[in-house]
Design a protein around this motif. Structure first.
Motif, PDB file in Angstrom:
ATOM      1  N   ARG A  66      37.726   3.689 -32.133  1.00  0.00           N
ATOM      2  CA  ARG A  66      37.359   4.758 -31.189  1.00  0.00           C
ATOM      3  C   ARG A  66      37.297   4.170 -29.792  1.00  0.00           C
ATOM      4  NH1 ARG A  66      31.430   7.149 -31.725  1.00  0.00           N
ATOM      5  NH2 ARG A  66      31.016   5.008 -31.086  1.00  0.00           N
ATOM      6  N   THR A  67      37.926   4.848 -28.822  1.00  0.00           N
ATOM      7  CA  THR A  67      37.971   4.364 -27.443  1.00  0.00           C
ATOM      8  C   THR A  67      36.899   5.073 -26.609  1.00  0.00           C
ATOM      9  OG1 THR A  67      40.360   4.111 -27.704  1.00  0.00           O
ATOM     10  CG2 THR A  67      39.473   3.943 -25.474  1.00  0.00           C
ATOM     11  N   ILE A  68      36.097   4.282 -25.909  1.00  0.00           N
ATOM     12  CA  ILE A  68      35.049   4.812 -25.036  1.00  0.00           C
ATOM     13  C   ILE A  68      35.367   4.424 -23.601  1.00  0.00           C
ATOM     14  CG2 ILE A  68      32.573   4.868 -24.549  1.00  0.00           C
ATOM     15  CD1 ILE A  68      33.287   5.976 -27.273  1.00  0.00           C
ATOM     16  N   PHE A  69      35.298   5.413 -22.679  1.00  0.00           N
ATOM     17  CA  PHE A  69      35.551   5.159 -21.254  1.00  0.00           C
ATOM     18  C   PHE A  69      34.242   5.033 -20.487  1.00  0.00           C
ATOM     19  CE2 PHE A  69      39.680   7.859 -21.618  1.00  0.00           C
ATOM     20  CZ  PHE A  69      40.294   6.801 -22.272  1.00  0.00           C
ATOM     21  N   LYS A  70      34.306   4.367 -19.332  1.00  0.00           N
ATOM     22  CA  LYS A  70      33.206   4.376 -18.365  1.00  0.00           C
ATOM     23  C   LYS A  70      33.807   4.332 -16.965  1.00  0.00           C
ATOM     24  CE  LYS A  70      32.466  -0.656 -18.369  1.00  0.00           C
ATOM     25  NZ  LYS A  70      31.482  -1.739 -18.606  1.00  0.00           N
ATOM     26  N   ASP A  71      33.031   4.773 -15.979  1.00  0.00           N
ATOM     27  CA  ASP A  71      33.572   4.819 -14.619  1.00  0.00           C
ATOM     28  C   ASP A  71      33.561   3.431 -13.980  1.00  0.00           C
ATOM     29  OD1 ASP A  71      30.827   4.668 -14.429  1.00  0.00           O
ATOM     30  OD2 ASP A  71      30.733   5.824 -12.566  1.00  0.00           O
ATOM     31  N   LEU A  72      34.491   3.266 -13.027  1.00  0.00           N
ATOM     32  CA  LEU A  72      34.530   2.030 -12.247  1.00  0.00           C
ATOM     33  C   LEU A  72      33.475   2.073 -11.146  1.00  0.00           C
ATOM     34  CD1 LEU A  72      38.348   1.320 -11.822  1.00  0.00           C
ATOM     35  CD2 LEU A  72      36.655  -0.231 -12.789  1.00  0.00           C
ATOM     36  N   ILE A  73      33.405   1.002 -10.400  1.00  0.00           N
ATOM     37  CA  ILE A  73      32.466   0.948  -9.285  1.00  0.00           C
ATOM     38  C   ILE A  73      32.774   2.073  -8.281  1.00  0.00           C
ATOM     39  CG2 ILE A  73      33.908  -0.648  -7.952  1.00  0.00           C
ATOM     40  CD1 ILE A  73      31.287  -1.972  -7.028  1.00  0.00           C
ATOM     41  N   SER A  74      31.748   2.605  -7.670  1.00  0.00           N
ATOM     42  CA  SER A  74      31.906   3.683  -6.684  1.00  0.00           C
ATOM     43  C   SER A  74      31.699   3.129  -5.276  1.00  0.00           C
ATOM     44  CB  SER A  74      30.901   4.807  -6.936  1.00  0.00           C
ATOM     45  OG  SER A  74      31.139   5.406  -8.199  1.00  0.00           O
ATOM     46  N   GLN A  75      32.506   3.631  -4.361  1.00  0.00           N
ATOM     47  CA  GLN A  75      32.363   3.221  -2.957  1.00  0.00           C
ATOM     48  C   GLN A  75      31.304   4.091  -2.294  1.00  0.00           C
ATOM     49  OE1 GLN A  75      35.947   3.565  -0.690  1.00  0.00           O
ATOM     50  NE2 GLN A  75      35.024   2.832   1.204  1.00  0.00           N
ATOM     51  N   THR A  76      30.301   3.452  -1.685  1.00  0.00           N
ATOM     52  CA  THR A  76      29.207   4.184  -1.042  1.00  0.00           C
ATOM     53  C   THR A  76      29.596   4.528   0.384  1.00  0.00           C
ATOM     54  OG1 THR A  76      27.581   3.041  -2.406  1.00  0.00           O
ATOM     55  CG2 THR A  76      26.783   4.114  -0.396  1.00  0.00           C
ATOM     56  N   VAL A  77      29.663   5.822   0.654  1.00  0.00           N
ATOM     57  CA  VAL A  77      29.959   6.299   2.009  1.00  0.00           C
ATOM     58  C   VAL A  77      28.685   6.322   2.841  1.00  0.00           C
ATOM     59  CG1 VAL A  77      30.839   8.235   3.368  1.00  0.00           C
ATOM     60  CG2 VAL A  77      31.881   7.667   1.156  1.00  0.00           C
ATOM     61  N   ALA A  78      27.600   6.762   2.242  1.00  0.00           N
ATOM     62  CA  ALA A  78      26.297   6.782   2.922  1.00  0.00           C
ATOM     63  C   ALA A  78      25.233   6.516   1.885  1.00  0.00           C
ATOM     64  CB  ALA A  78      26.058   8.114   3.615  1.00  0.00           C
ATOM     65  N   GLY A  79      24.269   5.703   2.228  1.00  0.00           N
ATOM     66  CA  GLY A  79      23.227   5.367   1.288  1.00  0.00           C
ATOM     67  C   GLY A  79      22.157   6.456   1.208  1.00  0.00           C
ATOM     68  N   ALA A  80      21.292   6.300   0.260  1.00  0.00           N
ATOM     69  CA  ALA A  80      20.202   7.249   0.100  1.00  0.00           C
ATOM     70  C   ALA A  80      19.091   6.941   1.106  1.00  0.00           C
ATOM     71  CB  ALA A  80      19.658   7.169  -1.315  1.00  0.00           C
ATOM     72  N   SER A  81      18.370   7.976   1.483  1.00  0.00           N
ATOM     73  CA  SER A  81      17.211   7.793   2.379  1.00  0.00           C
ATOM     74  C   SER A  81      15.977   8.398   1.727  1.00  0.00           C
ATOM     75  CB  SER A  81      17.470   8.455   3.735  1.00  0.00           C
ATOM     76  OG  SER A  81      17.684   9.858   3.570  1.00  0.00           O
ATOM     77  N   ALA A  82      14.844   7.766   1.977  1.00  0.00           N
ATOM     78  CA  ALA A  82      13.602   8.216   1.365  1.00  0.00           C
ATOM     79  C   ALA A  82      13.041   9.433   2.104  1.00  0.00           C
ATOM     80  CB  ALA A  82      12.584   7.081   1.381  1.00  0.00           C
ATOM     81  N   PRO A  83      12.312  10.269   1.397  1.00  0.00           N
ATOM     82  CA  PRO A  83      11.695  11.416   2.087  1.00  0.00           C
ATOM     83  C   PRO A  83      10.563  10.968   3.012  1.00  0.00           C
ATOM     84  CG  PRO A  83      11.000  11.303  -0.197  1.00  0.00           C
ATOM     85  CD  PRO A  83      12.041  10.268  -0.026  1.00  0.00           C
ATOM     86  N   GLY A  84      10.424  11.694   4.153  1.00  0.00           N
ATOM     87  CA  GLY A  84       9.340  11.423   5.106  1.00  0.00           C
ATOM     88  C   GLY A  84       8.452  12.638   5.286  1.00  0.00           C
ATOM     89  N   ASP A  85       7.555  12.558   6.283  1.00  0.00           N
ATOM     90  CA  ASP A  85       6.647  13.681   6.520  1.00  0.00           C
ATOM     91  C   ASP A  85       7.378  14.899   7.052  1.00  0.00           C
ATOM     92  OD1 ASP A  85       4.574  12.111   5.670  1.00  0.00           O
ATOM     93  OD2 ASP A  85       4.056  11.394   7.676  1.00  0.00           O
ATOM     94  N   ALA A  86       8.382  14.651   7.901  1.00  0.00           N
ATOM     95  CA  ALA A  86       9.056  15.770   8.556  1.00  0.00           C
ATOM     96  C   ALA A  86      10.371  16.145   7.882  1.00  0.00           C
ATOM     97  CB  ALA A  86       9.310  15.432  10.028  1.00  0.00           C
TER      98      ALA A  86
ATOM     99  N   ALA B 215      34.449   0.442 -24.343  1.00  0.00           N
ATOM    100  CA  ALA B 215      34.428  -0.179 -25.666  1.00  0.00           C
ATOM    101  C   ALA B 215      35.537   0.411 -26.518  1.00  0.00           C
ATOM    102  CB  ALA B 215      33.089   0.040 -26.351  1.00  0.00           C
ATOM    103  N   ILE B 216      36.020  -0.402 -27.433  1.00  0.00           N
ATOM    104  CA  ILE B 216      36.889   0.085 -28.501  1.00  0.00           C
ATOM    105  C   ILE B 216      36.149  -0.224 -29.792  1.00  0.00           C
ATOM    106  CG2 ILE B 216      39.135  -0.067 -29.623  1.00  0.00           C
ATOM    107  CD1 ILE B 216      40.320  -0.961 -26.973  1.00  0.00           C
TER     108      ILE B 216
END
Length: 375
Positions: free
Chosen positions: A38-58, A75-76
């Motif tokens: 049985r053949t199992i796929f997974k995704d390759l590395i992703s290119q980050t265009v913009a990183g995540a930002s944490a929530p603030g008060d405003a 996996a196979i």
């Protein structure tokens, strides 16, 4: 555009691998003991265009922006689910109902298999189709070539019916002594039976001749010719009876001195035969093996598996032991490939491959439009 093209190429490669695995499964649909892949796929590395930002008060948080770069093989797998069993009626065709592998020796290396189509070689050893010895607790299992029958129990014990060790030599020696005594005795016994039969017939003929003579003498008026003829028959019958009686006496004289030695020799011969009758005996017990991760075993071809660093340590035992299945004689485990499932997966793989080619052709058309902007 180049990223999408390379993503499509990775998809093409992966679906080609999946088709290869599916093709191998279908090719082995009738292979005894085969376990499908049985053949199992997974995704390759992703290119980050913009990183995540944490929530603030405003202002609340922002998720990362990423562009995937395609897929790869995760996996196979080898799926060790049980296959259906096929009845063959052959004693050495064995199937494992449950967990466990048969062990065969390839040189000095132990290999593992679920294909139980075994045979006896010229020495009586149990082997697989390529001559590898099937392993018992004490090594290879050998059945004497003189055995009249054999069977295999559900615990893997191999039984056979044969004479005890040295029995054939003892019987041959007893026959060598008994036959020179038996032959003249049987010949004299047969001669006596023939003589006694002749005497019995001669006695019956004489009685009939006497009766015929009495009838001829009782006729009124008397028939002299008939009386004379009857008297001649009586005389002949009397002579024949005397000859037969002499033959009986002669045959009895020959047989009588042979009877004592014959009875003594026969008693000795019968004792040897009773002490060396064919009995049910054990040739050995087929040893089984199992692994904590059978999916980690390496396929080596020829329906064989090899232990690897990730299969776990081998655990040996016997059929019907805790954790092991039972051995079914006269059956073979078929491949666990389901053709309906494989064909369905093949259609999905074909469409996936086709869709990835569309990514490449579409990206090419967009690049062509960009080139044409110069005009």
């Amino acid at each position: 555009m180049l990223r999408s093209m390379y993503s499509g190429i990775s998809g093409l490669r992966n679906f080609q691998t999946k088709l290869d695995v599916l093709g191998n499964n279908i090719a082995n649909v009738n292979t005894y003991g085969f376990k499908k892949g049985r053949t199992i796929f997974k995704d390759l590395i992703s290119q980050t265009v913009a990183g995540a930002s944490a929530p603030g008060d405003a202002r609340g948080g922002v998720n990362p922006k990423q562009v995937g770069l395609g897929s790869q093989i995760a996996a196979i797998d080898t799926l060790h689910t049980g296959g259906s069993t096929q009845f063959t009626g052959n004693t050495l065709d064995l199937a494992v109902a449950g967990d466990g592998f048969f062990q065969v020796m390839q040189g000095n290396e132990t290999m593992y298999t679920r294909a139980g189509n075994f045979y006896m070689d010229g020495t009586g050893a149990i082997v697989d189709g390529d001559g590898r010895y099937v392993q018992g607790e004490l090594g290879k299992i050998t059945i004497p070539t003189t055995a009249s029958s054999m069977s295999v129990g559900q615990d893997g014990t191999v039984y056979y019916v044969d004479l005890p060790p040295g029995g054939a030599d003892k019987i041959a020696a007893a026959e060598l002594v008994f036959e020179p005594i038996e032959t003249p005795f049987k010949k004299a016994e047969a001669a006596l039976k023939v003589a006694e039969a002749d005497l019995k017939k001669a006695d019956a003929d004489l009685k009939k001749a006497d009766a015929d003579l009495k009838k001829a003498q009782a006729l009124v008026p008397a028939d002299a010719a008939a009386v004379t003829a009857a008297q001649a028959v009586v005389a002949t019958a009397t002579t024949a009876k005397g000859t037969a009686a002499t033959a009986v006496t002669t045959a009895t004289g020959v047989l009588t001195p042979l009877r004592g030695p014959y009875n003594t020799a026969k008693n000795a011969y019968d004792k040897v035969m009773s002490d060396n009758t064919a009995t049910l005996q054990e040739a050995g017990q087929i040893q089984m093996a199992k692994f904590s991760n059978p999916g980690g075993l390496e396929k080596t071809g020829g329906n064989l598996f090899r232990q690897t660093a990730n299969s776990g340590e081998v655990v040996t035992g016997f059929a019907l032991d805790q954790g092991f299945g039972k051995t079914e004689s006269g059956f073979l485990e078929m491949s666990n490939v389901d053709l309906a499932e494989e064909f369905t997966e093949m259609i999905v793989a074909q469409r996936g491959f086709q869709a990835n080619t569309r990514i490449i052709t579409t990206s090419d058309e967009i690049l062509q439009e960009l080139v044409n902007l110069k005009r």
